[in-house]
Design an enzyme around this catalytic site. Sequence first.
Site, PDB file in Angstrom:
ATOM      1  CD  GLU A 221      42.861  48.826 -25.457  1.00 30.55           C
ATOM      2  OE1 GLU A 221      42.860  47.581 -25.478  1.00 30.55           O
ATOM      3  OE2 GLU A 221      41.821  49.483 -25.276  1.00 30.55           O
TER       4      GLU A 221
ATOM      5  CE  LYS B 221      35.620  51.191 -20.869  1.00 29.58           C
ATOM      6  NZ  LYS B 221      35.943  49.776 -20.707  1.00 29.58           N
TER       7      LYS B 221
ATOM      8  CG  HIS C 270      48.611  63.512 -52.867  1.00 26.06           C
ATOM      9  ND1 HIS C 270      49.136  64.185 -53.950  1.00 26.06           N
ATOM     10  CD2 HIS C 270      48.891  62.197 -53.071  1.00 26.06           C
ATOM     11  CE1 HIS C 270      49.681  63.312 -54.784  1.00 26.06           C
ATOM     12  NE2 HIS C 270      49.548  62.100 -54.271  1.00 26.06           N
TER      13      HIS C 270
HETATM   14  O1  LIG Z   1      34.637  43.385 -25.509  1.00 28.54           O
HETATM   15  P1  LIG Z   1      34.368  44.450 -24.533  1.00 28.54           P
HETATM   16  O2  LIG Z   1      34.456  43.982 -23.117  1.00 28.54           O
HETATM   17  O3  LIG Z   1      33.040  45.124 -24.816  1.00 28.54           O
HETATM   18  O4  LIG Z   1      35.481  45.558 -24.682  1.00 28.54           O
HETATM   19  C1  LIG Z   1      35.681  46.298 -25.819  1.00 28.54           C
HETATM   20  C2  LIG Z   1      36.919  47.157 -25.719  1.00 28.54           C
HETATM   21  O5  LIG Z   1      36.716  48.187 -24.789  1.00 28.54           O
HETATM   22  C3  LIG Z   1      37.485  48.274 -23.623  1.00 28.54           C
HETATM   23  O6  LIG Z   1      37.241  49.469 -22.977  1.00 28.54           O
HETATM   24  C4  LIG Z   1      38.952  47.997 -23.800  1.00 28.54           C
HETATM   25  O7  LIG Z   1      39.793  49.086 -23.670  1.00 28.54           O
HETATM   26  C5  LIG Z   1      39.284  47.265 -25.052  1.00 28.54           C
HETATM   27  O8  LIG Z   1      40.462  46.537 -24.839  1.00 28.54           O
HETATM   28  C6  LIG Z   1      38.170  46.357 -25.460  1.00 28.54           C
HETATM   29  O9  LIG Z   1      38.544  45.634 -26.596  1.00 28.54           O
END
Ligand SMILES: O=P(O)(O)OC[C@H]1O[C@H](O)[C@H](O)[C@@H](O)[C@@H]1O
Length: 445
Positions: A287, A422, A308
């Site tokens: 990331e 997302k 293996h």
């Molecule tokens: O802690 P949160 O806000 O739920 O995020 C959880 C995770 O999901 C996101 O989409 C990011 O890409 C991550 O960097 C992050 O650690």
Amino acid sequence: MENLKIDISKTFTFVSEEKVNGYKSQVASHLKSLYEKTGRGSDFLGWVNLPSSIDEAQLSDIETTAANLKSKADVVVVIGIGGSYLGARAVIDAMSNSFDHLITERKNPVVIYAGQNIGEDYTAELLELLKDKSFALVVISKSGTTTEPALAFRLLKDLLESKYSAEEAKDRIVAITDAKKGALRTLADQKGYKTYVIPDDVGGRYSVLTPVGLLPIAVAGIDIRALVKGAKDMEEITAKEGENSAAATYAAVRNELYKNGKATEILVNYQPKLHFVAEWWKQLYGESEGKENKGIFPAAVDFSTDLHSMGQWIQEGVRNIFETIITVSKANKTVIVPTDEADLDGLNFLAGKRVDDVNKMAELGTLLAHVDGGVPNIKVEIPVLNEYYLGQLLYFFEIACGISGYILDINPFDQPGVEAYKKNMFALLEKPGFEAETAAIKAKL
Ligand SMILES: O=P(O)(O)OC[C@H]1O[C@H](O)[C@H](O)[C@@H](O)[C@@H]1O
């Protein structure tokens, strides 16, 4: 006392030592940018001095909360994904008995995980299992709005509230989230959960030394003080040694390898307990660096298991890889290979040796074979696997990642690309507010 060490001598048939040393002046200036918060992503540098800024009050508050959860629950479900999951799991797995979940005489609850996937079978099986268990929840989300953990928390909270009184359910939930923003903060404040704040200037993948990692780790009975001390010492060592530190060397050599066509880095361990350290490392580097069409692809293998399966590819496949081994000098426990009179398995030549001696020769033999096969090798060595050296290792990888990202000239502290899936998922699920995206994505199907 010994500290984490790095050995890059087995990269010098592929890149020149002189070139690697040539990074020193830019590394010194990147370190300065990290310390003075003047580089890209400087709003997210709270982790740089985190180990030295954790105080006694914070540590004892976390220990008290952990003790409370331990006294109430046989199973603690840690709900989170990405940086809100991997750090805790990395340390818990590394420091726990390999068969922890089968140990019945326990001082600490079994820690299990949810919200790191959306598998319905996983979810159903978890809900089924917890019906008859005394359990508690630690829900972690920096944004407080991530779908996977929010969904898991909704389901597990319902189960908890149906099992216990409202007051008791409340006492069995701890939320770790933003100080003000997000749905989880609103819910936690309304319900009166015990909460911890993830500082604004610490991104998820750099948050293992905040309550995000420390609370679940403490619940599992692991010494968070030693972990923090190890990280603090590595913070000091790196600050003192600057461009000559192990972290600086790692950042420099991996960038020089990348420049010379080595686009994939494989993190190798010879201790199955380190599997999730590699998963944590993959998020940290993936990331941080995979952006602007740049970045080394972080992969990982568990040896000798994967020798293996993946060993053939590594030995003879496309020569665009390098390996970084995490080596642990000494095993914590001793198992001696016995003599067998019949010696039908032909293993008497190993009799009297420790299993770790065999493991170490597998490690050395593999290293030499891979280097001969065209795979440069970096060795990161810790003396033993304990909380203190894990703390050193985690901070080492974090600070090296910051330097490395700056060498690559990207912002190592954002992750804009994660939003693309997302957005599509919400459009496909017809989330309110995504009407235009829903129409656009449906036209593509
Ligand atoms: O802690 P949160 O806000 O739920 O995020 C959880 C995770 O999901 C996101 O989409 C990011 O890409 C991550 O960097 C992050 O650690």
